[in-house]
Write a protein that holds these residues in place. Structure first.
Motif, PDB file in Angstrom:
ATOM      1  N   TRP A 120       0.854  -1.197   0.000  1.00 20.60           N
ATOM      2  CA  TRP A 120       0.000   0.000   0.000  1.00 20.60           C
ATOM      3  C   TRP A 120       0.883   1.238   0.000  1.00 20.60           C
ATOM      4  N   ARG A 122       0.765   5.680  -0.189  1.00 25.72           N
ATOM      5  CA  ARG A 122       0.044   6.956  -0.179  1.00 25.72           C
ATOM      6  C   ARG A 122       0.974   8.004  -0.771  1.00 25.72           C
ATOM      7  N   GLN A 124       1.468  12.132  -2.227  1.00 21.09           N
ATOM      8  CA  GLN A 124       1.032  13.523  -2.244  1.00 21.09           C
ATOM      9  C   GLN A 124       1.233  14.072  -3.646  1.00 21.09           C
ATOM     10  N   ASP A 152      -7.849  11.607  -1.125  1.00 27.66           N
ATOM     11  CA  ASP A 152      -8.036  12.389   0.093  1.00 27.66           C
ATOM     12  C   ASP A 152      -7.365  13.738  -0.105  1.00 27.66           C
ATOM     13  N   ALA A 155      -3.923  14.007  -1.807  1.00 26.89           N
ATOM     14  CA  ALA A 155      -3.241  12.718  -1.662  1.00 26.89           C
ATOM     15  C   ALA A 155      -4.115  11.614  -2.232  1.00 26.89           C
ATOM     16  N   GLU A 157      -4.228   6.983  -2.734  1.00 27.52           N
ATOM     17  CA  GLU A 157      -3.673   5.707  -2.306  1.00 27.52           C
ATOM     18  C   GLU A 157      -3.779   4.676  -3.417  1.00 27.52           C
TER      19      GLU A 157
END
Length: 219
Positions: A120, A122, A124, A152, A155, A157
């Motif tokens: 996983w 994440r 930016q 989000d 950001a 994922e």
């Protein structure tokens, strides 16, 4: 055009300054070069480059200062690993999505962790690109066609399966890694179409999509 399906991981052999630009010599690893001609396009970490010299196991491409400043190619050094993909032909399978090889901006890996057998991540993104990224939509990271799991703000994922980790440079990513991003072409053209006649207004005018414009058109 490209598909975002990486065909090989290559290695940077040399970066030679050349009149203010850089001549990039790439070792192509298992990438088949028999059908590549001078002037053909090859995506290097998602950046479309033109082959100006060829060998059986490599090629040289000139990289402009503009490209060096706007992509992660300027951070490469001798020995760096890079994702490679030859240009799409009409006989190829479109396994990913349509990719132009024109990088929109740099993203930064914020976090990485194990998630069952996948990894996983994440990332930016620059604020100006966030509007083009949608959950379950497509995005290109260092030339790899990927599906966005969650968004989000600025950001998003993704989950990377073992095969992709092994066959691309994504397996080397850690927090702080800078990556090349290309948003979905459809999102780009949709924005332009929604502007309608306003698209013809100079950037020095009042063009662009605003909340008032969207409300006026029922959004």
């Amino acid at each position: 055009m490209f598909t975002g399906i990486i065909q090989a991981v290559g290695t940077i052999r040399t970066l030679r300054e050349k009149g203010g630009d850089v001549a990039l010599h790439v070792g192509t690893g298992k990438l088949k070069m028999s059908n590549v001609a001078l002037g053909d396009s090859i995506a290097v970490n998602g950046v479309c480059l033109t082959a100006v010299q060829l060998s059986d196991d490599g090629f040289v491409a000139d990289v402009s200062r503009e490209t060096l400043s706007l992509t992660s190619l300027g951070q490469l050094s001798t020995g760096s690993s890079v994702n490679l993909e030859k240009a799409l032909t009409l006989q190829d399978h479109l396994g990913g999505h349509l990719v132009s090889g024109h990088v929109d901006g740099l993203g930064i890996v914020e976090a990485r962790r194990h998630d069952a057998r996948s990894e996983w991540f994440r990332l930016q993104v620059p604020a100006e690109l966030a509007k083009y990224i949608a959950a379950k939509g497509s995005i290109t990271i260092d030339g790899v066609s990927l599906t966005v799991n969650r968004v989000d703000g600025c950001a998003f994922e993704i989950n990377i399966v073992p095969h992709t980790l092994q066959e691309t440079v994504i397996g080397t990513y850690q927090a702080g890694t800078k990556v090349n991003l290309e948003v979905d072409l459809v999102a780009r053209y949709l924005e332009r179409l929604l502007q309608g006649d306003q698209a013809a207004i100079s950037s020095s005018g009042q063009g662009g999509i605003t909340e008032a414009f969207l409300a006026e058109h029922g959004f």
